[in-house]
Write a protein that holds these residues in place. Sequence first.
Motif, PDB file in Angstrom:
ATOM      1  N   GLY A  32    -120.231 -32.454 -69.455  1.00  0.00           N
ATOM      2  CA  GLY A  32    -120.836 -33.340 -70.278  1.00  0.00           C
ATOM      3  C   GLY A  32    -120.179 -33.412 -71.653  1.00  0.00           C
ATOM      4  O   GLY A  32    -119.927 -32.192 -72.205  1.00  0.00           O
ATOM      5  N   TRP A  33    -119.712 -34.791 -72.244  1.00  0.00           N
ATOM      6  CA  TRP A  33    -119.081 -34.640 -73.570  1.00  0.00           C
ATOM      7  C   TRP A  33    -119.722 -35.424 -74.418  1.00  0.00           C
ATOM      8  O   TRP A  33    -119.795 -36.699 -74.086  1.00  0.00           O
ATOM      9  CB  TRP A  33    -117.334 -34.942 -73.472  1.00  0.00           C
ATOM     10  CG  TRP A  33    -116.798 -33.980 -72.679  1.00  0.00           C
ATOM     11  CD1 TRP A  33    -116.653 -33.805 -71.310  1.00  0.00           C
ATOM     12  CD2 TRP A  33    -116.156 -32.848 -73.355  1.00  0.00           C
ATOM     13  NE1 TRP A  33    -115.748 -32.468 -71.176  1.00  0.00           N
ATOM     14  CE2 TRP A  33    -115.578 -31.998 -72.387  1.00  0.00           C
ATOM     15  CE3 TRP A  33    -115.898 -32.495 -74.756  1.00  0.00           C
ATOM     16  CZ2 TRP A  33    -114.977 -30.797 -72.420  1.00  0.00           C
ATOM     17  CZ3 TRP A  33    -115.044 -31.147 -74.887  1.00  0.00           C
ATOM     18  CH2 TRP A  33    -114.705 -30.700 -73.950  1.00  0.00           C
ATOM     19  N   LYS A  34    -120.613 -35.148 -75.470  1.00  0.00           N
ATOM     20  CA  LYS A  34    -121.204 -35.878 -76.452  1.00  0.00           C
ATOM     21  C   LYS A  34    -120.588 -36.212 -77.335  1.00  0.00           C
ATOM     22  O   LYS A  34    -119.841 -35.400 -78.213  1.00  0.00           O
ATOM     23  CB  LYS A  34    -122.539 -35.139 -76.745  1.00  0.00           C
ATOM     24  CG  LYS A  34    -123.517 -36.001 -77.759  1.00  0.00           C
ATOM     25  CD  LYS A  34    -124.777 -35.239 -78.134  1.00  0.00           C
ATOM     26  CE  LYS A  34    -125.600 -35.951 -78.838  1.00  0.00           C
ATOM     27  NZ  LYS A  34    -125.839 -37.392 -78.560  1.00  0.00           N
ATOM     28  N   GLU A  35    -120.530 -37.665 -77.678  1.00  0.00           N
ATOM     29  CA  GLU A  35    -119.942 -38.112 -78.797  1.00  0.00           C
ATOM     30  C   GLU A  35    -120.670 -37.881 -80.222  1.00  0.00           C
ATOM     31  O   GLU A  35    -121.725 -38.233 -80.361  1.00  0.00           O
ATOM     32  CB  GLU A  35    -119.822 -39.970 -78.725  1.00  0.00           C
ATOM     33  CG  GLU A  35    -119.108 -40.510 -79.969  1.00  0.00           C
ATOM     34  CD  GLU A  35    -119.055 -41.837 -79.991  1.00  0.00           C
ATOM     35  OE1 GLU A  35    -118.235 -42.458 -79.485  1.00  0.00           O
ATOM     36  OE2 GLU A  35    -120.347 -42.538 -80.474  1.00  0.00           O
ATOM     37  N   THR A  55    -123.506 -38.962 -73.898  1.00  0.00           N
ATOM     38  CA  THR A  55    -122.709 -38.020 -73.272  1.00  0.00           C
ATOM     39  C   THR A  55    -121.993 -38.296 -72.303  1.00  0.00           C
ATOM     40  O   THR A  55    -122.758 -38.935 -71.234  1.00  0.00           O
ATOM     41  CB  THR A  55    -124.032 -36.752 -72.782  1.00  0.00           C
ATOM     42  OG1 THR A  55    -124.565 -36.294 -74.021  1.00  0.00           O
ATOM     43  CG2 THR A  55    -123.220 -35.861 -72.112  1.00  0.00           C
ATOM     44  N   ARG A  57    -119.686 -38.048 -68.904  1.00  0.00           N
ATOM     45  CA  ARG A  57    -119.198 -37.240 -68.048  1.00  0.00           C
ATOM     46  C   ARG A  57    -117.562 -36.996 -67.483  1.00  0.00           C
ATOM     47  O   ARG A  57    -117.025 -38.295 -67.518  1.00  0.00           O
ATOM     48  CB  ARG A  57    -119.782 -37.254 -66.264  1.00  0.00           C
ATOM     49  CG  ARG A  57    -121.448 -37.521 -66.715  1.00  0.00           C
ATOM     50  CD  ARG A  57    -121.905 -36.270 -66.899  1.00  0.00           C
ATOM     51  NE  ARG A  57    -121.699 -35.246 -66.062  1.00  0.00           N
ATOM     52  CZ  ARG A  57    -122.166 -34.036 -66.118  1.00  0.00           C
ATOM     53  NH1 ARG A  57    -122.683 -33.396 -67.054  1.00  0.00           N
ATOM     54  NH2 ARG A  57    -121.708 -32.994 -65.423  1.00  0.00           N
ATOM     55  N   PHE A  75    -115.738 -35.693 -79.524  1.00  0.00           N
ATOM     56  CA  PHE A  75    -116.768 -35.375 -78.399  1.00  0.00           C
ATOM     57  C   PHE A  75    -116.916 -33.832 -78.585  1.00  0.00           C
ATOM     58  O   PHE A  75    -115.955 -33.118 -78.852  1.00  0.00           O
ATOM     59  CB  PHE A  75    -116.313 -35.887 -77.134  1.00  0.00           C
ATOM     60  CG  PHE A  75    -116.077 -37.246 -76.928  1.00  0.00           C
ATOM     61  CD1 PHE A  75    -117.187 -38.186 -76.531  1.00  0.00           C
ATOM     62  CD2 PHE A  75    -114.862 -37.587 -77.139  1.00  0.00           C
ATOM     63  CE1 PHE A  75    -117.241 -39.316 -76.290  1.00  0.00           C
ATOM     64  CE2 PHE A  75    -114.819 -39.183 -76.802  1.00  0.00           C
ATOM     65  CZ  PHE A  75    -115.970 -40.019 -76.459  1.00  0.00           C
ATOM     66  N   ARG A  77    -118.576 -30.406 -76.058  1.00  0.00           N
ATOM     67  CA  ARG A  77    -118.832 -30.209 -74.847  1.00  0.00           C
ATOM     68  C   ARG A  77    -120.344 -29.783 -74.886  1.00  0.00           C
ATOM     69  O   ARG A  77    -120.935 -29.001 -75.645  1.00  0.00           O
ATOM     70  CB  ARG A  77    -118.239 -29.172 -74.293  1.00  0.00           C
ATOM     71  CG  ARG A  77    -118.253 -28.948 -72.662  1.00  0.00           C
ATOM     72  CD  ARG A  77    -117.214 -28.356 -72.040  1.00  0.00           C
ATOM     73  NE  ARG A  77    -117.425 -28.203 -70.638  1.00  0.00           N
ATOM     74  CZ  ARG A  77    -117.100 -27.219 -69.759  1.00  0.00           C
ATOM     75  NH1 ARG A  77    -116.352 -26.412 -70.319  1.00  0.00           N
ATOM     76  NH2 ARG A  77    -117.456 -27.096 -68.618  1.00  0.00           N
ATOM     77  N   GLN A  78    -121.085 -30.575 -73.749  1.00  0.00           N
ATOM     78  CA  GLN A  78    -122.339 -29.967 -73.677  1.00  0.00           C
ATOM     79  C   GLN A  78    -122.845 -28.931 -72.596  1.00  0.00           C
ATOM     80  O   GLN A  78    -122.154 -28.884 -71.696  1.00  0.00           O
ATOM     81  CB  GLN A  78    -123.282 -31.367 -73.172  1.00  0.00           C
ATOM     82  CG  GLN A  78    -123.239 -32.587 -74.313  1.00  0.00           C
ATOM     83  CD  GLN A  78    -123.833 -31.939 -75.620  1.00  0.00           C
ATOM     84  OE1 GLN A  78    -125.046 -31.871 -75.832  1.00  0.00           O
ATOM     85  NE2 GLN A  78    -122.989 -31.622 -76.775  1.00  0.00           N
TER      86      GLN A  78
END
Length: 78
Positions: A32-35, A55, A57, A75, A77-78
């Motif tokens: 997951g990558w959150k803006e 977030t 994927r 972004f 990473r979560q």
Amino acid sequence: DEEIIVVASFNDRPFMDGYVIAKDVTGIPDGGWKEIFNSDSVAYGGWNVGNRGATLRSAGGRLDAVLPAAGFVVFARQ
């Protein structure tokens, strides 16, 4: 130790349907990558074209993101 991806566009139109960024999985690991930042935010006088803090994927070294015209998104990473 935080992993960050910065995606910039110099296009004069936004990529409203998304733009696929492709690298190998070491460049864009699956997950997951959150803006966390959008240069086109209304807070900066923009149109708020982006991923609205979602977030996204990534899989197989690919991340599909909405990009503003002549702007960038960041972004984490979560």
